[in-house]
Motif scaffolding. Structure first.
Motif, PDB file in Angstrom:
ATOM      1  N   GLY A 134       0.771  -1.266  -0.080  1.00  0.00           N
ATOM      2  CA  GLY A 134       0.173  -0.037   0.040  1.00  0.00           C
ATOM      3  C   GLY A 134       0.683   1.168  -0.058  1.00  0.00           C
ATOM      4  O   GLY A 134       1.865   1.192   0.025  1.00  0.00           O
ATOM      5  N   ARG A 135       0.269   2.458   0.102  1.00  0.00           N
ATOM      6  CA  ARG A 135       0.708   3.701  -0.010  1.00  0.00           C
ATOM      7  C   ARG A 135       0.081   4.536   1.327  1.00  0.00           C
ATOM      8  O   ARG A 135      -1.090   4.397   1.330  1.00  0.00           O
ATOM      9  CB  ARG A 135       0.602   4.393  -1.207  1.00  0.00           C
ATOM     10  CG  ARG A 135       1.503   3.856  -2.398  1.00  0.00           C
ATOM     11  CD  ARG A 135       1.467   4.546  -3.500  1.00  0.00           C
ATOM     12  NE  ARG A 135       2.066   4.304  -4.809  1.00  0.00           N
ATOM     13  CZ  ARG A 135       3.317   4.452  -5.135  1.00  0.00           C
ATOM     14  NH1 ARG A 135       4.044   5.082  -4.079  1.00  0.00           N
ATOM     15  NH2 ARG A 135       4.106   3.930  -6.032  1.00  0.00           N
ATOM     16  N   ASP A 136       0.988   5.169   2.180  1.00  0.00           N
ATOM     17  CA  ASP A 136       0.378   5.845   2.995  1.00  0.00           C
ATOM     18  C   ASP A 136       1.058   7.389   2.962  1.00  0.00           C
ATOM     19  O   ASP A 136       1.884   7.730   2.551  1.00  0.00           O
ATOM     20  CB  ASP A 136       0.882   5.574   4.312  1.00  0.00           C
ATOM     21  CG  ASP A 136       0.069   3.921   4.847  1.00  0.00           C
ATOM     22  OD1 ASP A 136      -0.996   3.777   4.283  1.00  0.00           O
ATOM     23  OD2 ASP A 136       0.656   3.275   5.636  1.00  0.00           O
ATOM     24  N   ILE A 156      14.356   3.915   3.515  1.00  0.00           N
ATOM     25  CA  ILE A 156      13.809   2.988   4.248  1.00  0.00           C
ATOM     26  C   ILE A 156      13.705   3.613   5.611  1.00  0.00           C
ATOM     27  O   ILE A 156      14.547   4.134   6.242  1.00  0.00           O
ATOM     28  CB  ILE A 156      14.777   1.765   4.446  1.00  0.00           C
ATOM     29  CG1 ILE A 156      15.007   1.219   3.330  1.00  0.00           C
ATOM     30  CG2 ILE A 156      13.849   0.686   5.319  1.00  0.00           C
ATOM     31  CD1 ILE A 156      13.917   0.496   2.359  1.00  0.00           C
ATOM     32  N   VAL A 157      12.103   3.802   6.049  1.00  0.00           N
ATOM     33  CA  VAL A 157      11.888   4.419   7.324  1.00  0.00           C
ATOM     34  C   VAL A 157      11.323   3.392   8.345  1.00  0.00           C
ATOM     35  O   VAL A 157      11.268   3.739   9.632  1.00  0.00           O
ATOM     36  CB  VAL A 157      11.076   5.512   7.160  1.00  0.00           C
ATOM     37  CG1 VAL A 157      11.489   6.530   6.332  1.00  0.00           C
ATOM     38  CG2 VAL A 157       9.778   5.085   6.406  1.00  0.00           C
ATOM     39  N   THR A 169       8.979  -0.152   4.778  1.00  0.00           N
ATOM     40  CA  THR A 169       8.212   0.871   4.492  1.00  0.00           C
ATOM     41  C   THR A 169       9.280   2.279   4.001  1.00  0.00           C
ATOM     42  O   THR A 169      10.399   2.173   4.621  1.00  0.00           O
ATOM     43  CB  THR A 169       7.636   1.582   5.685  1.00  0.00           C
ATOM     44  OG1 THR A 169       6.610   0.750   6.228  1.00  0.00           O
ATOM     45  CG2 THR A 169       7.007   3.050   5.262  1.00  0.00           C
ATOM     46  N   MET A 170       8.976   2.434   2.786  1.00  0.00           N
ATOM     47  CA  MET A 170      10.084   3.266   2.193  1.00  0.00           C
ATOM     48  C   MET A 170       9.306   4.727   1.918  1.00  0.00           C
ATOM     49  O   MET A 170       8.208   4.920   1.623  1.00  0.00           O
ATOM     50  CB  MET A 170      10.381   2.826   0.591  1.00  0.00           C
ATOM     51  CG  MET A 170      11.414   1.691   0.620  1.00  0.00           C
ATOM     52  SD  MET A 170      11.275   1.096  -0.981  1.00  0.00           S
ATOM     53  CE  MET A 170       9.781   0.103  -1.231  1.00  0.00           C
ATOM     54  N   GLU A 171      10.062   5.749   2.336  1.00  0.00           N
ATOM     55  CA  GLU A 171       9.631   7.175   2.204  1.00  0.00           C
ATOM     56  C   GLU A 171       9.900   7.435   0.548  1.00  0.00           C
ATOM     57  O   GLU A 171      11.437   7.652   0.178  1.00  0.00           O
ATOM     58  CB  GLU A 171       9.943   8.182   3.053  1.00  0.00           C
ATOM     59  CG  GLU A 171       9.566   9.450   2.895  1.00  0.00           C
ATOM     60  CD  GLU A 171       9.800  10.676   3.570  1.00  0.00           C
ATOM     61  OE1 GLU A 171       9.307  10.955   4.695  1.00  0.00           O
ATOM     62  OE2 GLU A 171      11.339  11.156   3.479  1.00  0.00           O
ATOM     63  N   GLN A 172       9.288   7.897  -0.304  1.00  0.00           N
ATOM     64  CA  GLN A 172       9.485   8.160  -1.436  1.00  0.00           C
ATOM     65  C   GLN A 172       9.148   9.633  -1.715  1.00  0.00           C
ATOM     66  O   GLN A 172       8.317  10.158  -1.191  1.00  0.00           O
ATOM     67  CB  GLN A 172       8.591   7.611  -2.361  1.00  0.00           C
ATOM     68  CG  GLN A 172       8.739   6.259  -2.593  1.00  0.00           C
ATOM     69  CD  GLN A 172       7.939   5.279  -3.621  1.00  0.00           C
ATOM     70  OE1 GLN A 172       6.787   5.752  -3.845  1.00  0.00           O
ATOM     71  NE2 GLN A 172       8.629   4.455  -4.488  1.00  0.00           N
ATOM     72  N   LEU A 188       4.923   0.791   0.842  1.00  0.00           N
ATOM     73  CA  LEU A 188       5.056  -0.439   1.741  1.00  0.00           C
ATOM     74  C   LEU A 188       5.041  -1.581   0.698  1.00  0.00           C
ATOM     75  O   LEU A 188       4.216  -1.756  -0.114  1.00  0.00           O
ATOM     76  CB  LEU A 188       3.962  -0.499   2.815  1.00  0.00           C
ATOM     77  CG  LEU A 188       4.124   0.530   3.907  1.00  0.00           C
ATOM     78  CD1 LEU A 188       3.373   1.814   3.503  1.00  0.00           C
ATOM     79  CD2 LEU A 188       3.135   0.010   4.915  1.00  0.00           C
ATOM     80  N   LEU A 189       6.056  -2.427   0.816  1.00  0.00           N
ATOM     81  CA  LEU A 189       6.201  -3.582   0.194  1.00  0.00           C
ATOM     82  C   LEU A 189       6.193  -4.778   1.240  1.00  0.00           C
ATOM     83  O   LEU A 189       7.104  -4.788   2.150  1.00  0.00           O
ATOM     84  CB  LEU A 189       7.353  -3.625  -0.740  1.00  0.00           C
ATOM     85  CG  LEU A 189       7.341  -2.450  -1.772  1.00  0.00           C
ATOM     86  CD1 LEU A 189       8.902  -2.419  -2.446  1.00  0.00           C
ATOM     87  CD2 LEU A 189       6.305  -2.843  -2.839  1.00  0.00           C
TER      88      LEU A 189
END
Length: 197
Positions: A134-136, A156-157, A169-172, A188-189
């Motif tokens: 997903g995306r948050d 990576i956060v 969870t990656m902040e893009q 999120l992967l």
């Protein structure tokens, strides 16, 4: 620690998605100079096998950016309008937009998300992805216009172990050519664990 080199699986999957997906994705895939380096039959880049990275290999604080940038064309905007059936004046009416604070049509948020996904295929990481989770906290901070060039940075956060693999969870952050932050959000992967491979 993760490899600095792009990997074939991500590049190949981007091309395969494009072949079964939208013309926008197809254009994104074929614009990359990496396309000429990828052998889809055995997942190699320049003849070297490129390994996937597992959940355990990612560390909070790891960061990367796309190896190429992407210039957004007017045809990109119209292709998304055609695919979605949404021809809103904000994106397709130059005369109307001349009278607004922006002065010109805006690139659709949906197109920016697609471009972020395409640029994600051009980073040094190649997670062994089970699924997109997903995306948050997705925010569109500054407007993007036709002929803007964008580049993706990621960090990576957070990591969370699951029964099957773990969620990374990656902040893009999508930046324009003038370093204005255009889009920010978390991606999120669900990634395989090394013990499960």
């Amino acid at each position: 620690m993760l490899s600095e080199e792009p990997t074939a699986r991500g590049l190949a999957s981007g091309l395969m998605i494009a072949n079964h997906g939208t013309p926008v994705l197809l254009e994104l895939a074929y614009e990359s100079w990496y396309y000429h380096l990828v052998d889809l039959s055995n997942k190699t880049v320049n003849g070297l096998m490129m390994p996937e990275s597992y959940f355990e290999e990612f560390e909070v604080g790891d960061s990367t950016e796309s190896k190429v940038a992407r210039t957004i064309s007017e045809s990109d905007v119209y292709e998304v309008a055609g695919l979605s059936g949404s021809y809103g004046e904000l994106h397709t009416n130059k005369e109307y937009m001349k009278k607004t604070e922006f002065g010109q049509p805006l690139v659709q948020n949906t197109l920016l998300i697609v471009i972020m996904e395409g640029l994600f295929k051009r980073v040094k990481w190649e997670p062994a992805i089970i699924a997109a989770y997903g995306r948050d906290n997705l925010r569109f901070i500054n407007p993007v216009f036709i002929d803007d060039t964008v580049n993706l940075e990621m960090e990576i956060v957070d990591k969370e172990r699951r029964d099957s693999g773990g969620v990374i969870t990656m902040e893009q952050r999508l930046f324009k050519q003038n370093d204005d932050l255009a889009v920010k959000g978390e991606y999120l992967l669900l990634v395989e664990s090394q013990s499960e491979s």
